[in-house]
Design a protein around this motif. Structure first.
Motif, PDB file in Angstrom:
ATOM      1  N   TYR A  22       0.647  -1.222   0.128  1.00 43.69           N
ATOM      2  CA  TYR A  22      -0.072  -0.089  -0.198  1.00 43.69           C
ATOM      3  C   TYR A  22       0.915   1.202  -0.017  1.00 43.69           C
ATOM      4  O   TYR A  22       0.610   2.066  -0.616  1.00 43.69           O
ATOM      5  CB  TYR A  22      -0.895   0.126   1.259  1.00 43.69           C
ATOM      6  CG  TYR A  22      -1.854   1.288   1.371  1.00 43.69           C
ATOM      7  CD1 TYR A  22      -2.785   1.484   0.628  1.00 43.69           C
ATOM      8  CD2 TYR A  22      -1.304   2.130   2.362  1.00 43.69           C
ATOM      9  CE1 TYR A  22      -3.339   2.688   0.530  1.00 43.69           C
ATOM     10  CE2 TYR A  22      -1.942   3.522   2.542  1.00 43.69           C
ATOM     11  CZ  TYR A  22      -3.022   3.840   1.944  1.00 43.69           C
ATOM     12  OH  TYR A  22      -3.849   4.855   1.937  1.00 43.69           O
ATOM     13  N   ILE A  25       2.384   1.588  -3.473  1.00 46.08           N
ATOM     14  CA  ILE A  25       1.522   2.199  -4.513  1.00 46.08           C
ATOM     15  C   ILE A  25       1.050   3.478  -4.245  1.00 46.08           C
ATOM     16  O   ILE A  25       0.955   4.064  -5.496  1.00 46.08           O
ATOM     17  CB  ILE A  25       0.185   1.172  -4.440  1.00 46.08           C
ATOM     18  CG1 ILE A  25       0.538  -0.463  -4.840  1.00 46.08           C
ATOM     19  CG2 ILE A  25      -1.032   1.577  -5.304  1.00 46.08           C
ATOM     20  CD1 ILE A  25      -0.500  -1.182  -4.893  1.00 46.08           C
ATOM     21  N   THR A  26       0.840   4.189  -3.260  1.00 46.91           N
ATOM     22  CA  THR A  26       0.301   5.373  -2.973  1.00 46.91           C
ATOM     23  C   THR A  26       1.513   6.373  -3.360  1.00 46.91           C
ATOM     24  O   THR A  26       1.429   7.268  -3.734  1.00 46.91           O
ATOM     25  CB  THR A  26      -0.176   5.434  -1.619  1.00 46.91           C
ATOM     26  OG1 THR A  26       0.853   5.075  -0.420  1.00 46.91           O
ATOM     27  CG2 THR A  26      -1.488   4.853  -1.340  1.00 46.91           C
ATOM     28  N   SER A  35      -5.993   0.715  -3.922  1.00 47.48           N
ATOM     29  CA  SER A  35      -5.040   0.366  -2.914  1.00 47.48           C
ATOM     30  C   SER A  35      -5.599   0.443  -1.419  1.00 47.48           C
ATOM     31  O   SER A  35      -5.048  -0.308  -0.610  1.00 47.48           O
ATOM     32  CB  SER A  35      -3.835   1.211  -3.054  1.00 47.48           C
ATOM     33  OG  SER A  35      -3.897   2.695  -2.767  1.00 47.48           O
ATOM     34  N   LEU A  82      -5.406  -4.951  -9.133  1.00 44.37           N
ATOM     35  CA  LEU A  82      -4.257  -4.174  -9.325  1.00 44.37           C
ATOM     36  C   LEU A  82      -3.200  -4.597 -10.161  1.00 44.37           C
ATOM     37  O   LEU A  82      -2.355  -3.731 -11.072  1.00 44.37           O
ATOM     38  CB  LEU A  82      -3.511  -3.968  -7.732  1.00 44.37           C
ATOM     39  CG  LEU A  82      -4.585  -2.945  -6.990  1.00 44.37           C
ATOM     40  CD1 LEU A  82      -4.350  -3.267  -5.567  1.00 44.37           C
ATOM     41  CD2 LEU A  82      -4.186  -1.444  -7.270  1.00 44.37           C
TER      42      LEU A  82
END
Length: 120
Positions: A22, A25-26, A35, A82
């Protein structure tokens, strides 16, 4: 983390992997919606298993394991989405999907055995 319960340990380790994914991804992909869903479902597995360990009845235990099982299925969905939308690498996704599968199989086995013992 308590090493006495292998399922709790596996689910905790899995949650840590999800948190790190997470964060990646962010930070690197600027993706916050999918996410966040992955973060919620992926960390919920271990939280529900921890709650199951403190269950006040067999029915309560079974209900919490059942929720954790469903969260593992949802987590696989978000990982696939994703991966297919190219936010995460195929190898990363497949590794995590395999880990989620392993957790799912353990929980399904627990659910089967608790329901057989109950006679349901």
């Amino acid at each position: 983390m308590n090493n006495e319960n292998p399922l709790l340990k596996k689910s905790y380790d899995f949650a840590l992997q999800i948190v790190k994914l997470y964060q990646f991804i962010t930070k690197n992909k600027n993706e916050y919606v999918l996410s966040k869903q992955l973060l919620r479902s992926g960390t919920s597995i271990g939280a529900n298993i921890a709650e199951a360990n403190g269950a006040i009845s067999k029915a309560d235990f079974s209900a919490k394991i059942s929720i954790a099982y469903k969260e593992s299925l949802e987590t696989k969905y978000w990982l696939n989405l994703l991966m297919d939308s190219e936010y995460i690498e195929v190898t990363t996704a497949k590794k995590l999907i395999n880990n989620a599968d392993e957790l799912s199989k353990i929980m399904f086995s627990i659910l089967k055995s608790t329901r057989i013992k109950k006679g349901a």
